[in-house]
Design a protein around this motif. Structure first.
Motif, PDB file in Angstrom:
ATOM      1  N   ILE A  92      -5.151 134.389  46.503  1.00 36.08           N
ATOM      2  CA  ILE A  92      -4.357 134.931  47.717  1.00 36.08           C
ATOM      3  C   ILE A  92      -4.954 134.064  48.919  1.00 36.08           C
ATOM      4  N   VAL A  93      -6.230 134.233  48.962  1.00 34.62           N
ATOM      5  CA  VAL A  93      -6.865 133.611  50.155  1.00 34.62           C
ATOM      6  C   VAL A  93      -6.567 132.095  50.360  1.00 34.62           C
ATOM      7  N   ARG A  94      -6.618 131.378  49.166  1.00 35.45           N
ATOM      8  CA  ARG A  94      -6.383 129.830  49.271  1.00 35.45           C
ATOM      9  C   ARG A  94      -5.021 129.716  49.652  1.00 35.45           C
ATOM     10  N   GLN A  95      -4.109 130.567  48.898  1.00 31.74           N
ATOM     11  CA  GLN A  95      -2.501 130.228  49.255  1.00 31.74           C
ATOM     12  C   GLN A  95      -2.359 130.623  50.894  1.00 31.74           C
ATOM     13  N   LEU A  96      -3.015 131.713  51.483  1.00 32.50           N
ATOM     14  CA  LEU A  96      -2.708 132.108  52.932  1.00 32.50           C
ATOM     15  C   LEU A  96      -3.342 130.859  53.820  1.00 32.50           C
ATOM     16  N   ASN A  97      -4.357 130.346  53.381  1.00 27.29           N
ATOM     17  CA  ASN A  97      -4.943 129.374  54.322  1.00 27.29           C
ATOM     18  C   ASN A  97      -3.991 128.031  54.538  1.00 27.29           C
ATOM     19  N   GLU A  98      -3.865 127.735  52.910  1.00 29.77           N
ATOM     20  CA  GLU A  98      -3.101 126.429  52.904  1.00 29.77           C
ATOM     21  C   GLU A  98      -1.711 126.521  53.426  1.00 29.77           C
ATOM     22  N   LYS A  99      -1.038 127.612  53.071  1.00 27.65           N
ATOM     23  CA  LYS A  99       0.229 127.862  53.497  1.00 27.65           C
ATOM     24  C   LYS A  99       0.729 128.315  54.762  1.00 27.65           C
ATOM     25  N   ILE A 100      -0.345 129.206  55.285  1.00 27.30           N
ATOM     26  CA  ILE A 100       0.027 129.817  56.609  1.00 27.30           C
ATOM     27  C   ILE A 100      -0.938 129.808  57.815  1.00 27.30           C
ATOM     28  N   LEU A 101      -2.164 130.217  57.317  1.00 29.86           N
ATOM     29  CA  LEU A 101      -3.166 130.273  58.263  1.00 29.86           C
ATOM     30  C   LEU A 101      -3.496 128.924  59.058  1.00 29.86           C
ATOM     31  N   LEU A 102      -3.931 127.799  58.046  1.00 27.80           N
ATOM     32  CA  LEU A 102      -4.324 126.534  58.525  1.00 27.80           C
ATOM     33  C   LEU A 102      -3.340 125.642  58.671  1.00 27.80           C
ATOM     34  N   SER A 103      -2.192 126.068  58.549  1.00 26.13           N
ATOM     35  CA  SER A 103      -1.072 125.223  58.504  1.00 26.13           C
ATOM     36  C   SER A 103      -0.844 124.393  60.026  1.00 26.13           C
ATOM     37  N   ASP A 104      -0.274 123.371  59.909  1.00 27.67           N
ATOM     38  CA  ASP A 104       0.052 122.625  61.193  1.00 27.67           C
ATOM     39  C   ASP A 104       1.418 123.359  61.915  1.00 27.67           C
ATOM     40  N   LYS A 105       2.009 124.051  61.189  1.00 24.21           N
ATOM     41  CA  LYS A 105       3.324 124.643  61.855  1.00 24.21           C
ATOM     42  C   LYS A 105       3.107 125.343  63.033  1.00 24.21           C
ATOM     43  N   THR A 106       3.919 125.125  64.094  1.00 29.23           N
ATOM     44  CA  THR A 106       3.710 126.026  65.104  1.00 29.23           C
ATOM     45  C   THR A 106       4.328 127.388  65.115  1.00 29.23           C
ATOM     46  N   ILE A 107       4.260 128.210  66.088  1.00 23.76           N
ATOM     47  CA  ILE A 107       4.919 129.486  66.056  1.00 23.76           C
ATOM     48  C   ILE A 107       6.484 129.336  66.044  1.00 23.76           C
ATOM     49  N   SER A 270      11.487 134.326  88.036  1.00 22.37           N
ATOM     50  CA  SER A 270      10.775 133.248  87.941  1.00 22.37           C
ATOM     51  C   SER A 270       9.507 133.344  87.747  1.00 22.37           C
ATOM     52  N   TYR A 271       8.865 134.548  88.385  1.00 19.26           N
ATOM     53  CA  TYR A 271       7.338 134.707  87.995  1.00 19.26           C
ATOM     54  C   TYR A 271       7.266 135.113  86.352  1.00 19.26           C
ATOM     55  N   LEU A 272       8.118 136.032  86.034  1.00 19.15           N
ATOM     56  CA  LEU A 272       7.823 136.367  84.668  1.00 19.15           C
ATOM     57  C   LEU A 272       7.937 135.171  83.625  1.00 19.15           C
ATOM     58  N   LYS A 273       8.925 134.265  84.029  1.00 24.73           N
ATOM     59  CA  LYS A 273       9.053 133.091  82.973  1.00 24.73           C
ATOM     60  C   LYS A 273       7.993 132.087  83.020  1.00 24.73           C
ATOM     61  N   LYS A 274       7.361 132.068  84.347  1.00 21.82           N
ATOM     62  CA  LYS A 274       6.290 131.232  84.556  1.00 21.82           C
ATOM     63  C   LYS A 274       5.071 131.878  83.852  1.00 21.82           C
ATOM     64  N   GLU A 275       4.787 133.162  84.063  1.00 28.28           N
ATOM     65  CA  GLU A 275       3.528 133.733  83.315  1.00 28.28           C
ATOM     66  C   GLU A 275       3.662 133.696  81.913  1.00 28.28           C
ATOM     67  N   LEU A 276       4.895 134.042  81.427  1.00 27.25           N
ATOM     68  CA  LEU A 276       4.995 134.344  79.775  1.00 27.25           C
ATOM     69  C   LEU A 276       4.937 132.818  79.327  1.00 27.25           C
ATOM     70  N   ALA A 277       5.396 131.872  79.887  1.00 26.33           N
ATOM     71  CA  ALA A 277       5.250 130.550  79.505  1.00 26.33           C
ATOM     72  C   ALA A 277       5.501 130.354  77.838  1.00 26.33           C
ATOM     73  N   ILE A 278       6.890 130.641  77.703  1.00 31.35           N
ATOM     74  CA  ILE A 278       7.094 130.875  76.227  1.00 31.35           C
ATOM     75  C   ILE A 278       7.035 129.738  75.420  1.00 31.35           C
ATOM     76  N   GLU A 279       7.587 128.683  76.026  1.00 30.47           N
ATOM     77  CA  GLU A 279       7.891 127.328  75.530  1.00 30.47           C
ATOM     78  C   GLU A 279       6.357 126.751  75.147  1.00 30.47           C
ATOM     79  N   GLU A 280       5.472 127.001  76.115  1.00 28.15           N
ATOM     80  CA  GLU A 280       4.205 126.515  75.752  1.00 28.15           C
ATOM     81  C   GLU A 280       3.284 127.187  74.748  1.00 28.15           C
ATOM     82  N   SER A 283       4.336 126.450  71.197  1.00 28.12           N
ATOM     83  CA  SER A 283       4.006 125.144  70.755  1.00 28.12           C
ATOM     84  C   SER A 283       2.466 125.141  69.924  1.00 28.12           C
ATOM     85  N   HIS A 284       2.085 126.221  69.782  1.00 26.03           N
ATOM     86  CA  HIS A 284       0.551 126.365  69.096  1.00 26.03           C
ATOM     87  C   HIS A 284       0.846 126.872  68.020  1.00 26.03           C
ATOM     88  N   SER A 285      -0.086 126.546  66.854  1.00 24.94           N
ATOM     89  CA  SER A 285      -0.196 126.921  65.556  1.00 24.94           C
ATOM     90  C   SER A 285      -0.860 128.341  65.558  1.00 24.94           C
TER      91      SER A 285
END
Length: 380
Positions: A92-107, A270-280, A283-285
């Motif tokens: 399970i740990v190996r599959q979680l790491n390979e497929k999800i936790l250490l994957s290059d896929k972004t949110i 505008s303030y909420l969108k700027k602070e939340l920065a949803i797009e940015e 873009s992270h894994s």
């Protein structure tokens, strides 16, 4: 010579009878597959033993499987042990790491995999909608409720207690102002403006009093004396307090009449969108937000979940096996087999043994033939 031929004949006959009898007995286990009839009379020994006892065989096989082959104890020894639990945890740990936790896929990639597209647009739209909804609710309350109803009691108490400080501060600043050169000029300008509006009367007053600057010099000390008088502070406090009490009973919308809220709402969005920065952020894994996730899952989460799952599975094993009704499943499968298929299975396993039984029948028949030949020769 007669003895030899007699014994040989007896051996041949006995061997043939023994071999044919055993072969026929083996065949009668399966053949014929169906009952044979002459008119309405069923021929004896039809169908064969296994086809005839097929239901009983299926039932016995099912009971054998559940009582001796697939028992809860066998499952526990085979699968519910520390070695199997450790292997499961590592898998399970190996599959979680390979497929999800250490994957290059972004949110965003994970959201797309779950069927959610254009999440940034959706999120920004939701922000606008929620801000509008909350503002309209607030505006609706402003139209109906007063400051006394809307403001918390502790806020109102603090505001009431600050009135004295506010009045003292105003008087202090007033003294500073009227003592300054700017204050003097202001008093002079006020006197000039006043006299200029009175026409002849103003000219006569100015003629008797003199220049407005000298009149301002006389008025200024009186103003300061008025500001410093204790009664002035009490009077102003009473005025401010009375007006504040009246203000608290007025709907807030009246106080804010003419105020344009649209720019405020726009700035909030505008303030909420700027602070939340949803797009940015999307873009992270996963590892960007949870760098310790791999170690945590390996040392804490997965071992605990696996241990819990094994304990629950072991506790529920007997109930699960009972609900699965394996004996009924085996019985149904055996009942669904064609008799020819059952024959093929049994012969495929025991074909060599059945041949040996046939040969053994021939050997025993031959030995019996030898004995019979000797008995015939002796008695004759």
């Amino acid at each position: 010579m007669d003895l030899f031929w007699t014994i040989l004949f007896m051996v041949a006959v006995g061997a043939a009878i023994g071999a044919v009898t055993n072969h026929l007995a083996i065949q009668m286990l399966f053949r014929p597959h169906e009952a044979k009839y002459i008119g309405s009379w069923r021929i004896p020994f039809t169908p064969g033993l296994i086809p005839k006892r097929r239901d009983e065989l299926a039932k016995q096989l099912g009971n054998t499987v559940i009582n001796h082959l697939l028992t809860p104890d066998i499952f526990k020894r085979k699968y519910f042990n520390e070695e199997m639990q450790d292997k499961t945890t590592k898998l399970i740990v190996r599959q979680l790491n390979e497929k999800i936790l250490l994957s290059d896929k972004t949110i965003e990639d994970w959201l797309k995999l779950s069927g959610i597209e254009n999440i940034v647009t959706i999120a920004n739209t939701k922000i606008d909608e929620q801000v509008d909804i909350q503002f309209n609710r607030l505006k609706s309350r402003f139209e109906k409720e007063t400051i006394r109803q809307l403001a918390p009691e502790d806020w109102q108490f603090k505001a009431d207690s600050k009135i004295g400080e506010i009045v003292s501060y105003i008087l202090f600043k007033g003294e500073e102002f009227f003592q300054s050169e700017e204050g003097k000029r202001t008093v002079k300008n006020l006197i000039d403006d006043f006299l200029s509006t009175k026409g002849t009367l103003g000219s006569m007053i100015q003629m008797f009093v003199g220049e407005s600057s000298s009149l301002a010099g006389k008025v200024q000390p009186e103003i300061l004396k008025f500001l410093k008088a204790p009664g002035t502070k009490n009077m102003l406090e009473n005025i401010v307090r009375n007006e504040w009490e009246k203000l608290k009973d007025r709907p807030i919308v009246e106080i804010m009449d003419g105020f344009d809220f649209e720019p405020v709402v726009k700035n909030v969005k505008s303030y909420l969108k700027k602070e939340l920065a949803i797009e940015e952020r999307l873009s992270h894994s996963l590892v960007h937000y949870f760098p310790e996730a791999t170690e945590w899952t390996q040392t804490t989460l997965v071992p605990k979940l696996t241990s819990f799952a094994f304990m629950e599975a072991e506790a529920k094993l007997e109930e699960v096996l009972r609900k699965m009704k394996l004996e009924d499943m085996v019985k149904e499968q055996v009942d669904s087999f064609p008799v020819a298929r059952l024959e093929e299975i049994v012969l495929g396993i025991s074909k060599r043994e059945f041949k040996m039984i046939t040969v053994l029948g021939g050997v025993l028949g031959g030995l019996i033939g030898i004995i019979q030949g000797l008995i015939v020769f002796i008695t004759s």
